[in-house]
Design a protein around this motif. Structure first.
Motif, short mmCIF file in Angstrom:
data_model
loop_
_atom_site.label_atom_id
_atom_site.label_comp_id
_atom_site.label_asym_id
_atom_site.label_seq_id
_atom_site.Cartn_x
_atom_site.Cartn_y
_atom_site.Cartn_z
N PHE A 90 0.83 -1.20 0.00
CA PHE A 90 0.00 0.00 0.00
C PHE A 90 0.87 1.25 0.00
N SER A 91 0.40 2.27 -0.70
CA SER A 91 1.09 3.55 -0.73
C SER A 91 0.06 4.66 -0.87
N THR A 92 0.36 5.83 -0.31
CA THR A 92 -0.54 6.97 -0.45
C THR A 92 -0.49 7.55 -1.86
N ASP A 93 0.54 7.20 -2.62
CA ASP A 93 0.64 7.61 -4.02
C ASP A 93 -0.01 6.55 -4.91
N LYS A 94 0.03 6.79 -6.20
CA LYS A 94 -0.56 5.84 -7.15
C LYS A 94 0.26 4.55 -7.18
N VAL A 95 -0.44 3.42 -7.13
CA VAL A 95 0.21 2.11 -7.15
C VAL A 95 -0.21 1.38 -8.44
N LYS A 96 0.75 0.91 -9.18
CA LYS A 96 0.45 0.18 -10.41
C LYS A 96 -0.05 -1.23 -10.11
N SER A 97 -0.83 -1.75 -11.02
CA SER A 97 -1.32 -3.13 -10.87
C SER A 97 -0.16 -4.11 -11.05
N PRO A 98 -0.13 -5.19 -10.25
CA PRO A 98 0.97 -6.15 -10.38
C PRO A 98 0.97 -6.90 -11.70
N ASN A 99 -0.20 -7.03 -12.32
CA ASN A 99 -0.29 -7.68 -13.62
C ASN A 99 -1.57 -7.23 -14.32
N THR A 100 -1.72 -7.66 -15.55
CA THR A 100 -2.85 -7.20 -16.37
C THR A 100 -4.20 -7.65 -15.83
N SER A 101 -4.29 -8.85 -15.32
CA SER A 101 -5.57 -9.41 -14.90
C SER A 101 -6.00 -8.97 -13.50
N PHE A 102 -5.10 -8.36 -12.75
CA PHE A 102 -5.39 -8.04 -11.35
C PHE A 102 -6.63 -7.16 -11.20
N ASP A 103 -6.68 -6.06 -11.94
CA ASP A 103 -7.80 -5.11 -11.81
C ASP A 103 -9.14 -5.77 -12.10
N ALA A 146 -11.08 0.10 -2.69
CA ALA A 146 -10.61 1.11 -3.64
C ALA A 146 -9.31 1.74 -3.18
N TYR A 147 -9.21 2.06 -1.88
CA TYR A 147 -8.00 2.71 -1.38
C TYR A 147 -6.87 1.70 -1.15
N PHE A 148 -7.20 0.54 -0.62
CA PHE A 148 -6.16 -0.43 -0.30
C PHE A 148 -5.49 -0.97 -1.56
N PHE A 149 -6.30 -1.23 -2.60
CA PHE A 149 -5.77 -1.79 -3.84
C PHE A 149 -5.56 -0.73 -4.93
N ASP A 150 -5.92 0.52 -4.63
CA ASP A 150 -5.75 1.63 -5.58
C ASP A 150 -6.48 1.35 -6.89
N HIS A 151 -7.81 1.33 -6.82
CA HIS A 151 -8.62 0.98 -7.99
C HIS A 151 -9.67 2.07 -8.22
N LEU A 152 -9.51 2.83 -9.32
CA LEU A 152 -10.43 3.93 -9.61
C LEU A 152 -11.84 3.44 -9.94
N GLY A 153 -11.93 2.33 -10.64
CA GLY A 153 -13.25 1.80 -10.99
C GLY A 153 -14.07 1.46 -9.76
N ILE A 154 -13.42 0.85 -8.78
CA ILE A 154 -14.13 0.48 -7.55
C ILE A 154 -14.43 1.72 -6.70
N LEU A 155 -13.59 2.75 -6.81
CA LEU A 155 -13.89 4.02 -6.12
C LEU A 155 -15.19 4.60 -6.66
N ASN A 156 -15.39 4.55 -7.98
CA ASN A 156 -16.64 5.03 -8.56
C ASN A 156 -17.83 4.21 -8.07
N MET A 157 -17.64 2.91 -7.93
CA MET A 157 -18.70 2.07 -7.37
C MET A 157 -18.99 2.45 -5.93
N ALA A 158 -17.95 2.78 -5.17
CA ALA A 158 -18.12 3.17 -3.77
C ALA A 158 -18.88 4.49 -3.67
N ILE A 159 -18.57 5.43 -4.56
CA ILE A 159 -19.28 6.72 -4.56
C ILE A 159 -20.76 6.51 -4.89
#
Length: 325
Positions: A90-103, A146-159
């Protein structure tokens, strides 16, 4: 053309650096299919969930609700297990996905979780009549994910789930088409939601905590707040309270206008201009209606023609200013 460049290079008319650049440009370029693959993966998740839903719906009598819940739970647990095992720290900055399928696995996990909770409540009334709790739990889980895994799509779902929990819809189209604005409760609920989202967008940047989440918060917050303030203006049209909502629109427009220039965002600048234009036009129409004169109708037509042309020139000039900033 390559032979010509070689001849010019041999004669010393082209430097080694220029010749190497020409060779690189002449080489076959790789074609990126990044967005095509991402689109296919998103469609894959959508088709999978839709297909399972149709299959279950058509065979629910033979399958049974318990088996359906078990299947959804297994998919959810499996996807979350994979996500927790493969995610980057976890990081307070942007974190890249570990692989293509992760997101997409994580997205499937969240969709499965929401489906499981909704199914459990619909079929077995697990939360009784406490529907607020049934929407609060998915909302908290989605914000955490959304915050733990740094996922914008899930953040939109949370909103969106935050809006559902508050009893409204965050989508501007749904907001305009299906909401009853002839109610103080609805207006102030939307206003509170919009302020919370705008506060979230400010906090992400001010505290340097997932700054790239700012756009999602601000996008929904601007639409919801402007529309709720406009709704308040029309609701209190015959009362002096309409002035308060007009002042609120002006204050919000100035705040977003400055922020848009600071971050060079033409999109938010466009929203400010459009909502401000709607507000000013409503005030102009109000004044012209009070005139109760036939000439007011012609003035109104001239205003909309002239203001539409002026609006185009304003947007063009502001776009130039942003690019030059």
């Amino acid at each position: 053309m390559t032979d010509l460049y070689k001849t010019l290079h041999a004669e010393g008319l082209i430097s080694d650096e220029s010749f190497n650049k020409i060779n690189r440009n002449e080489e076959p370029q790789l074609f990126s299919v990044h967005w095509e693959i991402k689109t296919l993966l998103y469609l894959g998740v959508l088709l999978l969930t839709t297909g399972l839903g149709i299959l279950i719906y058509e065979n629910i009598d033979t399958i049974g609700h318990q088996f359906v819940l078990l299947l959804i739970a297994l998919i959810c647990i499996g996807c979350f297990s994979y996500s927790f095992k493969t995610h980057l720290p976890f990081s307070t900055d942007k974190v890249k996905s570990p692989n293509t399928s992760f997101d997409y696995v994580l997205l499937l996990a969240c969709i499965s979780f929401i489906t499981f909770v909704g199914y459990l409540q619909f079929e077995y009334k697990a939360f009784g009549t406490n529907y607020g709790l049934a929407t609060l739990i998915p909302m908290l889980v989605l914000f955490f994910v959304a915050y733990f895994f740094d996922h914008l799509g899930i953040l939109n779902m949370a909103i969106a789930n935050l809006a559902i929990w508050m009893g409204v819809s965050v989508t501007p189209k749904e907001l305009l088409l299906h909401s009853d604005f002839n109610s103080e409760t609805i207006i102030y609920t939307y206003l509170l939601l919009g302020i919370l989202l705008l506060a979230g967008s400010y906090a992400t940047q001010h505290f340097n905590f997932k700054k790239h989440f700012k756009f999602s918060y601000q996008h929904y917050g601007v639409h919801v707040t402007f529309i709720s303030l406009l709704a308040g203006y029309f609701f209190y049209y015959s009362s002096v309270l309409w002035v308060v909502f007009i002042i609120g629109i002006g204050a919000l427009a100035w705040f977003i206008y400055r922020d848009a220039f600071k971050n060079r965002s033409f999109y938010f600048l466009l929203l400010v201009i459009l909502y401000s234009y709607i507000t000013i036009s409503s005030l102009v129409v109000r004044v012209l209606i009070l005139m109760q004169d036939e000439g007011a109708l012609y003035l109104m037509m001239l205003y909309f023609i002239g203001s539409a042309i002026g609006l185009i020139f304003v947007l063009i000039n502001l776009n130039k200013k942003i690019k030059a900033a």
